[in-house]
Write a protein that holds these residues in place. Structure first.
Motif, mmCIF file in Angstrom:
data_model
loop_
_atom_site.group_PDB
_atom_site.id
_atom_site.type_symbol
_atom_site.label_atom_id
_atom_site.label_comp_id
_atom_site.label_asym_id
_atom_site.label_seq_id
_atom_site.Cartn_x
_atom_site.Cartn_y
_atom_site.Cartn_z
ATOM 1 N N MET A 1 18.487 -13.443 20.074
ATOM 2 C CA MET A 1 16.271 -12.859 19.456
ATOM 3 C C MET A 1 16.987 -11.278 19.014
ATOM 4 N N VAL A 2 16.297 -10.981 17.512
ATOM 5 C CA VAL A 2 17.008 -10.041 17.191
ATOM 6 C C VAL A 2 16.276 -8.913 17.942
ATOM 7 N N ASP A 3 14.890 -8.613 17.684
ATOM 8 C CA ASP A 3 14.430 -7.963 18.368
ATOM 9 C C ASP A 3 13.842 -7.401 20.094
ATOM 10 N N TYR B 1 11.851 -20.039 14.479
ATOM 11 C CA TYR B 1 11.792 -18.278 13.735
ATOM 12 C C TYR B 1 11.266 -17.544 14.803
ATOM 13 N N SER B 2 10.346 -17.655 15.409
ATOM 14 C CA SER B 2 9.749 -16.356 16.352
ATOM 15 C C SER B 2 11.108 -16.253 17.389
ATOM 16 N N GLN C 1 14.197 -16.963 16.905
ATOM 17 C CA GLN C 1 15.446 -16.302 16.201
ATOM 18 C C GLN C 1 14.813 -14.783 16.438
ATOM 19 N N TRP C 2 14.082 -14.259 16.202
ATOM 20 C CA TRP C 2 13.707 -13.111 15.810
ATOM 21 C C TRP C 2 13.253 -12.138 16.796
ATOM 22 N N PHE D 1 9.962 -12.765 18.411
ATOM 23 C CA PHE D 1 9.075 -12.011 19.140
ATOM 24 C C PHE D 1 8.249 -12.344 19.999
#
Length: 201
Positions: free
Chosen positions: A38-40, A132-133, A135-136, A138
C-alpha cells in the motif's frame, strides 16, 4: 434468467463456504507479508508515530508541528494510535487494515439485507476492497466506506419509517464518516439524498 440469482448454480451452503474461504485467503494476504503493498501506508504510519510522540510530549519537533483536530483522517488515526500502544507500528498497521476489512464485510452484509439484493453483491464488494484505494494505501478513505454504507442503510430506514430513533444514528454515523474521510461522507450523503428522491411518486 440464469444470472439473476446465485442460487441457480450454487447452493446456499456452497456460497457461504466459498465466501468464508475467500475471506480467509484475504486475511492471510493481509497478515502474512512484513509490509503491505500500500503506497501511502508508510506516510500514515509516520503521522501516527508523530501523534504518539506529541501526546507523550517526547517529540523532537513539538515546536514546529501541532495536532490538527479537524483532520479528515482523525478517526482512523485515533484507532491506530490505540493499537500502536500494544504493538509496533508495522504490526499495528496490518491490524488496522484487517479491522477495516472486517468492518467493511459487516457493512456490505447490512447493505445486502437492507436492499434485499443477491449474495453475489457480497462477492463483488469483497473484491472491491482491494482496488485502487487499497493499492495506494488510502486507509482513511477506506475506513470511511463501511461507515458510509451504514449511514446509507440508516438513512433508508428513516426515509421509509420516519422513526426518530434513526435520527441520532444518522447524526453519529455522519460525524464518524466525516471524521474518517470527507469524500465518503459527501458521496454517501449524495446517495442517501438520491434514494430519498426515489421515494416520490
Amino acid at each position: 434468467n440464469p444470472y439473476k440469482n446465485m442460487n441457480t448454480f450454487l447452493s446456499d451452503r456452497i456460497q457461504k463456504i466459498l465466501f468464508w474461504v475467500l475471506i480467509l485467503i484475504a486475511l492471510i494476504f493481509l497478515l502474512y507479508p512484513t509490509y503491505l503493498p500500500m503506497v501511502d501506508l508508510p506516510q500514515h504510519a509516520s503521522q501516527v508515530s508523530a501523534l504518539d510522540d506529541l501526546l507523550k510530549n517526547k517529540s523532537p519537533w513539538k515546536d514546529i508541528i501541532f495536532i490538527h483536530w479537524d483532520t479528515p483522517y482523525l478517526t482512523m488515526y485515533l484507532v491506530w494510535l490505540g493499537i500502536y500502544q500494544l504493538t509496533d507500528i508495522v504490526m499495528s498497521a496490518k491490524i488496522v487494515v484487517v479491522l477495516e476489512f472486517v468492518f467493511y464485510l459487516y457493512a456490505i452484509r447490512q447493505v445486502r439485507r437492507a436492499f434485499g439484493v443477491d449474495r453475489l453483491f457480497e462477492f463483488v464488494a469483497l473484491t472491491c476492497f482491494f482496488g485502487y484505494s487499497f493499492q495506494w494505501g488510502f486507509i482513511g478513505y477506506i475506513s470511511g466506506i463501511p461507515v458510509g454504507f451504514l449511514f446509507l442503510v440508516v438513512n433508508k430506514k428513516w426515509i421509509e419509517t420516519h422513526q426518530n430513533k434513526y435520527l441520532w444514528q444518522i447524526t453519529l454515523l455522519g460525524i464518524w464518516c466525516y471524521g474518517s474521510h470527507v469524500l465518503p461522507y459527501a458521496f454517501f450523503c449524495f446517495l442517501s439524498y438520491a434514494y430519498f428522491l426515489t421515494t416520490f411518486k
